[in-house]
Design a protein around this motif. Structure first.
Motif: not given
Length: 277
Positions: A68-76, A132-133, A139-140
């Motif tokens: 789910m984090a990958q799906l939301y990352l672009p929008g964020m 970067a954050l 990723g981490l």
């Protein structure tokens, strides 16, 4: 008797001095720091925990399941561009106009170019740090697989630069709208929230009604989010986009048009003092 003229610093040195001042003020302001810098990181973590407890999610048959984090990352990531440029500058400049800061600066040797250079450098620096954050947390801490192809990072770079520059110029233009310090947040924040909800930030864009997708396509945030999806989501997910492709040419064209619109609107609307003040 010879007289030595006082040398006035150039536009660029003065702008860089102003940028240092803006950055210092930005990181000393707790509310600004949270709502424009840390807010996307907070929301990414929240959505990942709230909706990703059951593991990876498959958005459609035949598509790979993703965290789910990958799906939301672009929008964020796109929301971060909007908050850093559009919301931050629109409110900040409106407040400076209301409290008399712009009036004082207008009577000083500081040129408008140096003033805006300082603002835009501040937005660029904070935008880079925020991105970067976000990437580090994704990723981490959240286990998001980040891109490995140079072409994907190249796409990220130009979408980021186009997006944050467009957001900054539109924020400068919108800063002329609030008529008082009290109305600045009331005018700017709802606009930003609505754009985020219809542009694929908090809701998956392909799950929105087609008419709402068409409305969102009129605004730049939708295109920023689409460009970021092309970077962080597998190629198979392009099938969920309007037209079944990432359409990066369309992303570049839309952001380029809005960049020009923002520049023209900024030049037309900006004043050190309101004409009717």
């Amino acid at each position: 008797m010879s007289m030595t003229a006082t040398r006035v610093p150039g536009i660029v040195p003065t702008g860089l001095w102003r940028a240092r001042f803006e950055l210092t003020q930005y990181f000393r302001s707790g509310d600004t720091l949270f709502f424009t810098f840390l807010f996307p990181v907070f929301m990414l973590g929240l959505f990942s925990v709230a909706f990703g407890a059951d593991g990876d999610v498959q958005m459609a048959p035949g598509l790979p399941a993703l965290p789910m984090a990958q799906l939301y990352l672009p929008g964020m990531m796109a929301a971060g561009l909007l908050l850093s440029g559009f919301q931050n500058l629109a409110i900040d400049i409106a407040l400076e106009r209301a409290d008399g800061t712009l009036k004082r600066l207008g009577g000083s040797p500081l040129s408008p170019v140096s003033y805006f250079l300082g603002k835009i450098v501040q937005v660029m620096v904070t935008g880079v740090l925020q991105a970067a954050l976000l990437l580090a947390v994704a990723g981490l801490a959240l286990g998001v697989p980040l891109p490995t192809e140079p072409s994907q990072w190249f796409t990220f770079a130009w979408v980021f630069v186009f997006g944050i520059a467009t957001s900054a110029l539109l924020g400068i233009a919108l800063s002329a709208l609030p008529r008082s310090a009290k109305s600045a947040t009331a005018v700017v924040i709802p606009i930003g929230l609505v754009l985020q909800f219809i542009s694929g930030v908090y809701l998956m864009f392909w799950q929105l009604p087609e008419w709402l997708q068409n409305v969102a396509s009129l605004f730049p945030l939708k295109w920023m989010a689409q460009g970021m999806r092309a970077v962080f989501l597998p190629e198979e997910y392009a099938a969920l986009e309007p037209g079944g492709e990432w359409n990066l040419v369309g992303v570049a064209a839309a952001l380029g048009i809005w960049l020009v619109v923002g520049l023209i609107m900024s030049l037309i609307t900006f004043r050190w003092i309101r004409r009717n003040a």
